[in-house]
Write an enzyme that holds these catalytic residues in place. Structure first.
Site, PDB file in Angstrom:
ATOM      1  N   HIS A   5       0.853  -1.188   0.000  1.00  0.00           N
ATOM      2  CA  HIS A   5       0.000   0.000   0.000  1.00  0.00           C
ATOM      3  C   HIS A   5       0.893   1.243   0.000  1.00  0.00           C
ATOM      4  O   HIS A   5       0.997   1.972   0.978  1.00  0.00           O
ATOM      5  CB  HIS A   5      -0.940  -0.012   1.201  1.00  0.00           C
ATOM      6  CG  HIS A   5      -2.009   1.036   1.107  1.00  0.00           C
ATOM      7  ND1 HIS A   5      -3.106   0.919   0.281  1.00  0.00           N
ATOM      8  CD2 HIS A   5      -2.138   2.232   1.722  1.00  0.00           C
ATOM      9  CE1 HIS A   5      -3.866   1.986   0.390  1.00  0.00           C
ATOM     10  NE2 HIS A   5      -3.295   2.808   1.259  1.00  0.00           N
ATOM     11  N   GLU A   6       1.548   1.439  -1.111  1.00  0.00           N
ATOM     12  CA  GLU A   6       2.465   2.559  -1.331  1.00  0.00           C
ATOM     13  C   GLU A   6       2.389   2.938  -2.811  1.00  0.00           C
ATOM     14  O   GLU A   6       1.847   2.201  -3.632  1.00  0.00           O
ATOM     15  CB  GLU A   6       3.902   2.145  -0.982  1.00  0.00           C
ATOM     16  CG  GLU A   6       4.121   1.763   0.481  1.00  0.00           C
ATOM     17  CD  GLU A   6       4.040   2.949   1.413  1.00  0.00           C
ATOM     18  OE1 GLU A   6       4.092   4.092   0.923  1.00  0.00           O
ATOM     19  OE2 GLU A   6       3.914   2.729   2.629  1.00  0.00           O
ATOM     20  N   GLU A  24      -0.892  -0.321  -4.324  1.00  0.00           N
ATOM     21  CA  GLU A  24      -1.603   0.938  -4.553  1.00  0.00           C
ATOM     22  C   GLU A  24      -1.175   1.509  -5.912  1.00  0.00           C
ATOM     23  O   GLU A  24      -1.751   1.192  -6.926  1.00  0.00           O
ATOM     24  CB  GLU A  24      -1.314   1.907  -3.413  1.00  0.00           C
ATOM     25  CG  GLU A  24      -2.254   3.079  -3.367  1.00  0.00           C
ATOM     26  CD  GLU A  24      -2.009   3.938  -2.137  1.00  0.00           C
ATOM     27  OE1 GLU A  24      -2.864   4.791  -1.844  1.00  0.00           O
ATOM     28  OE2 GLU A  24      -0.972   3.779  -1.468  1.00  0.00           O
ATOM     29  N   GLU A  30      -7.374   7.398   0.587  1.00  0.00           N
ATOM     30  CA  GLU A  30      -6.936   8.349   1.608  1.00  0.00           C
ATOM     31  C   GLU A  30      -6.736   9.752   1.062  1.00  0.00           C
ATOM     32  O   GLU A  30      -6.673  10.719   1.817  1.00  0.00           O
ATOM     33  CB  GLU A  30      -5.653   7.856   2.293  1.00  0.00           C
ATOM     34  CG  GLU A  30      -4.416   7.864   1.423  1.00  0.00           C
ATOM     35  CD  GLU A  30      -4.231   6.560   0.664  1.00  0.00           C
ATOM     36  OE1 GLU A  30      -3.078   6.255   0.307  1.00  0.00           O
ATOM     37  OE2 GLU A  30      -5.222   5.860   0.422  1.00  0.00           O
TER      38      GLU A  30
END
Length: 228
Positions: A5-6, A24, A30
């Site tokens: 998740h980066e 990601e 977000e």
């Protein structure tokens, strides 16, 4: 199994290292927490660009789209002007549909537990199987709308999303198996309240055609389960 998740772009490395399950690599959910947020046009572009390279961990499925609980926090920062807090720029039905549209074999119910507890629409998350065996892009136009169907086992799932304009689409159900009757549970936009969802059920077959009605920035999600 790894969920990166980066902002790591998809390069095809999963062909060699299949434990790279999802990642990601684009503006995720977000982004809506500290800026003007992701537009419905952006969400109608992702399937034609980023998602061509592989699964994306977008973390869709926020139910408190206006951040009502967050507004009660006196320390909450206002981003979009006086008395206009950050918010999700879609309807609730579109948040549900994004679980189908934005493919990832790992999905996360990313909202606060309090926003899901007792909510009738949470049934979709319980019924959905993110580890799909088959996928098909049924309709779409870059930046305007998209309709995706997926199958896991004997169940089918459909997700449709619109840009900032209302959309009405006629959708043949010929992706379903022939000679099988399905119970369809439809999660549709409320006609006047984007924070609500209208849930209905019907019996369908592969020879039927559904009309998908979507509000501005809206969407629709459907589960299809074979009747016993």
């Amino acid at each position: 199994m790894i969920d990166a998740h980066e902002p790591i772009k998809e390069t095809g490395i999963r062909r060699t290292w299949p434990n790279m399950m999802t990642r990601e690599g684009a503006r995720g959910m977000e982004w809506n927490a500290w800026s003007a947020g992701n537009t419905p046009e952006y969400l109608c572009t992702l399937p034609f660009v980023r998602l061509l390279s592989g699964p994306m961990d977008y973390t869709p499925g926020i139910f408190d789209i206006n951040y009502e609980r967050a507004k009660a926090d006196p320390g909450r920062i206002e981003w979009n002007g006086p008395n206009d807090y950050c918010k999700i720029r879609t309807t609730l039905a579109r948040q549900i549909a994004n679980w189908v549209i934005i493919y990832s074999p790992l999905q996360m119910a990313a909202d606060l537990i309090e926003n899901y507890e007792g909510h009738e629409a949470f049934r979709f998350f319980r019924d959905f199987n993110a580890d799909c065996d088959w996928s098909n892009a049924l309709q779409g136009e870059i930046g305007k709308y998209v309709v995706v169907a997926r199958r896991a086992g004997e169940n089918f799932y459909l997700g449709a999303g619109a840009d900032s304009k209302p959309r009405s689409l006629d959708l043949p159900l010929d992706f379903l198996k022939e000679n099988v009757r399905y119970t369809a549970v439809v999660y549709a936009d409320h006609p006047s309240d984007p924070t609500k969802v209208v849930i209905s059920g019907k019996e369908v077959t592969s020879s039927d055609t559904l009309t998908i009605e979507m509000a501005a920035s809206g969407g629709q999600a459907i589960t299809f389960s074979p009747k016993n």
